[in-house]
Enzyme design. Structure first.
Site, PDB file in Angstrom:
ATOM      1  N   ASP A 134      36.967  40.824  51.959  1.00  0.00           N
ATOM      2  CA  ASP A 134      36.330  40.552  50.661  1.00  0.00           C
ATOM      3  C   ASP A 134      35.714  41.775  49.993  1.00  0.00           C
ATOM      4  OD1 ASP A 134      35.462  38.917  48.532  1.00  0.00           O
ATOM      5  OD2 ASP A 134      33.529  38.603  49.470  1.00  0.00           O
ATOM      6  N   CYS A 240      31.047  27.831  42.517  1.00  0.00           N
ATOM      7  CA  CYS A 240      31.586  26.677  41.798  1.00  0.00           C
ATOM      8  C   CYS A 240      32.892  26.259  42.452  1.00  0.00           C
ATOM      9  CB  CYS A 240      31.816  27.034  40.328  1.00  0.00           C
ATOM     10  SG  CYS A 240      32.524  25.701  39.330  1.00  0.00           S
ATOM     11  N   CYS A 243      37.566  24.355  40.187  1.00  0.00           N
ATOM     12  CA  CYS A 243      39.000  24.661  40.155  1.00  0.00           C
ATOM     13  C   CYS A 243      39.667  24.360  41.490  1.00  0.00           C
ATOM     14  CB  CYS A 243      39.240  26.108  39.745  1.00  0.00           C
ATOM     15  SG  CYS A 243      38.642  27.335  40.912  1.00  0.00           S
TER      16      CYS A 243
END
Length: 377
Positions: A134, A240, A243
């Site tokens: 990451d 979030c 999606c």
């Protein structure tokens, strides 16, 4: 050295150390990605958290001398909690996104990659390996896509047939010439459910995201969140999932392979009001193990204030007044003032009028005025 045999041995070993999927690709440059990154930069769609040098993000040869291949790994994480806590009137709760449940995934993947590296060095002592998760220079998704872990979905996540997009990704550059695996065919087709579900329209089109509008990014910023996005954030404290939860490929996908990834409901869906008064030490003790804690307590506390406004939680008025009047941080004072206006009522109005007389910070005064205007409407 029989590299085909070694590759198979690595694959078999990976299963024994908790790697759910592994793939191999070349260490050649990611030319298509370079063009996309340049375009993202031109449009101002980057988050600012990325490696700023695009060449390092697309050229493994800048990260290791004479790289020959890259090994990509994926670990599946849960999409549902074992055990639940409910948000109710007077005891409203916020939410960390699924990718922040359990122990920080950076720690988990680095441990798996370290074991994999040790295994390779045991077999080939002079091998060179460079692992990253990451925060490394390479794009995890681009590596995983080319290594056949999954396809790059319209939601800009890697989607695997086995686990959907609920996977953590990591990779290891090596100087060993492993045969590359075949990339996977894109299966999104004409489905646009993730694009339609994005609360802020951050998914500009399939495979292109404006990070500046993405709630996952906004919840990690430290400044005032633009007013147009505050209501969209709802009770999200970090990240979030819209999606992902809207994606048909994720329907029914919920895997609990790794104990350290299991969510503690009281931690990842915490009561909001207590968050406002946390000391740095209390924050580290309560949330420090989560990947969502990496920016510190300030963004989480600001987001908790926005969440209380989202719920119009009148029981939080005294807590918000205390923040507005006493907190040293302008972002929190101002956001609390806005939240009081959102909740409304006579007490909120009187407290805002009082704060207006005492406040000196221009940005906080602007938020106080916004709060008063909401009440007057």
């Amino acid at each position: 050295m029989n590299y085909d045999q070694l590759k198979q041995e690595i694959i078999e070993y990976s299963k024994t150390i908790g790697i759910d999927k592994i793939g191999f690709t070349t260490a050649s440059t990611f030319d298509e990605l370079k063009n996309r990154l340049i375009r993202q930069q031109e449009l101002g769609y980057q988050s600012g958290f990325e490696e700023p040098d695009i060449e390092k993000r697309v050229n493994p040869a800048l990260l290791m001398d004479q790289p020959r291949s890259i090994i990509a790994i994926a670990l599946a994480y849960p999409s549902k909690m074992n055990g639940r806590v409910t948000s109710k009137k007077g005891e409203r709760r916020g939410l960390f996104s699924r990718a922040s449940w359990g122990l920080d995934y950076h720690i988990i993947l680095r441990e798996r990659l370290k074991k994999l590296e040790e295994f390779i060095l045991e077999k080939v002592p002079d091998a060179k390996c460079k692992s990253m998760v990451d925060t490394g220079e390479l794009s995890d998704r681009a590596v995983a896509e080319r290594a056949g872990i999954g396809w790059s979905g319209k939601n800009c996540a890697i989607i695997t047939p086995e686990f959907g997009s609920y996977v953590y990704l990591g990779e290891m550059i090596t100087n060993l010439p492993f045969a590359p695996d075949e990339p996977m065919e894109d299966r999104c087709g004409d489905c646009n459910k993730c694009i339609d579900a994005c609360p802020t329209g951050a998914l500009v089109q399939g495979g292109q995201i404006n990070a500046q509008r993405c709630i996952a990014f906004l919840t990690q910023t430290k400044d005032f969140i633009p007013e147009e996005y505050r209501e969209k954030i709802g009770n999200r404290l970090y990240g979030c999932d819209s999606c992902q939860t809207s994606c048909p490929e994720n329907k029914g996908k919920d895997y609990h392979f790794h104990d350290e990834m299991e969510a503690e409901p009281e931690v990842v869906k915490p009561l909001l009001k207590p968050i406002l008064q946390l000391s740095n030490r209390q924050f580290r003790e309560g949330f420090g193990q989560l990947s969502g804690s990496w920016r510190g307590k300030n963004p989480i506390q600001r987001n908790a204030i926005i969440a209380l406004a989202h719920f119009k939680d009148e029981t939080a008025i005294d807590d918000l007044v205390q923040v507005m009047k006493e907190d040293a941080r302008p972002v929190l004072r101002g956001t609390a003032a806005w939240a009081l206006g959102k909740i409304g009522g006579e007490q909120a109005e009187q407290e805002l009028l009082g704060a207006k007389e005492q406040e000196t910070d221009i940005n906080v005064l602007s938020e106080i005025e916004k709060g008063l205007q909401m009440i007057k409407r």
